[in-house]
Design a protein around this motif. Structure first.
Motif, PDB file in Angstrom:
ATOM      1  N   THR A  27     -18.920 -19.760   1.154  1.00  0.00           N
ATOM      2  CA  THR A  27     -20.301 -19.493   1.541  1.00  0.00           C
ATOM      3  C   THR A  27     -20.423 -18.014   1.849  1.00  0.00           C
ATOM      4  OG1 THR A  27     -20.417 -21.688   2.521  1.00  0.00           O
ATOM      5  CG2 THR A  27     -22.160 -20.136   3.106  1.00  0.00           C
ATOM      6  N   THR A  29     -23.052 -14.903   2.997  1.00  0.00           N
ATOM      7  CA  THR A  29     -24.314 -14.661   3.678  1.00  0.00           C
ATOM      8  C   THR A  29     -24.480 -13.168   3.884  1.00  0.00           C
ATOM      9  OG1 THR A  29     -23.984 -16.728   4.853  1.00  0.00           O
ATOM     10  CG2 THR A  29     -25.690 -15.284   5.698  1.00  0.00           C
ATOM     11  N   THR A  66     -33.977 -18.379   0.815  1.00  0.00           N
ATOM     12  CA  THR A  66     -33.880 -17.235   1.721  1.00  0.00           C
ATOM     13  C   THR A  66     -34.539 -17.576   3.046  1.00  0.00           C
ATOM     14  OG1 THR A  66     -33.971 -15.747  -0.160  1.00  0.00           O
ATOM     15  CG2 THR A  66     -34.435 -14.803   1.983  1.00  0.00           C
ATOM     16  N   LYS A  94     -28.284 -16.391   1.025  1.00  0.00           N
ATOM     17  CA  LYS A  94     -27.067 -17.205   1.088  1.00  0.00           C
ATOM     18  C   LYS A  94     -26.701 -17.685  -0.311  1.00  0.00           C
ATOM     19  CE  LYS A  94     -25.443 -20.321   4.597  1.00  0.00           C
ATOM     20  NZ  LYS A  94     -25.812 -21.344   5.565  1.00  0.00           N
TER      21      LYS A  94
END
Length: 127
Positions: A27, A29, A66, A94
Motif C-alpha cells: 500500500t 500513500t 483520493t 493511495k
C-alpha cells in the motif's frame, strides 16, 4: 508395468518451488501524485523483471479514491470585520499493488529507493 521417467531438473529449480508463495499487498500513500506514480512504476518494473504475478486482475497498481481533507477557517484572527473565510484542502492519494511470490523476492523488490513523502506499507499473507 511401465514406469514413468521424470525429466532431470536443476537443483536451483527445486529450491525455488520449495519456497512458500505468499500474497503480498503493498500500500503506497502520498500527497504528491508524481512521486507516488514513480515509486509504483519502479515496483512494477522490479516485479516484472523477476517474472512475478502482479495482482489478481493481471494489472496494477489499483488506484483507490483520493481523500480530500478540507478545513474552512476565518481569515480574521480577532473575529471582527467582514466574514471572510480561507478554505484549505489536502489530497491524499493511495495505490495498491498485489504480488504473489516468496517473501525473499519481495525483499529484493522493495529495496528500491522510495521518494520522500511516500509511505509504504507491506502486508504478507499466506495463499
Amino acid at each position: 508395468m511401465a514406469t514413468a521417467i521424470k525429466p532431470a531438473q536443476k537443483p536451483g529449480v527445486e529450491e525455488a518451488e520449495a519456497a512458500p508463495i505468499h500474497r503480498i499487498r503493498i500500500t503506497l500513500t502520498s500527497k504528491n501524485v508524481k512521486a507516488l506514480e514513480k515509486v509504483c512504476a519502479d515496483l512494477i518494473r522490479g516485479a516484472k523483471d523477476k517474472q512475478l504475478k502482479i495482482s489478481i486482475w493481471g494489472f496494477g497498481p489499483v488506484r483507490l479514491p483520493t481523500r480530500c481533507l478540507k478545513i474552512t477557517t476565518r481569515k480574521s484572527p480577532c473575529g471582527n470585520g467582514t466574514n471572510t473565510w480561507d478554505r484549505f484542502e489536502m489530497r491524499i492519494h493511495k495505490r495498491l499493488i498485489d504480488l504473489h511470490s516468496p517473501a525473499e523476492v519481495v525483499k529484493q523488490i522493495t529495496s528500491i529507493s522510495v521518494e520522500p513523502g511516500v509511505d509504504v506499507e507491506v502486508t504478507i499473507a499466506d495463499v
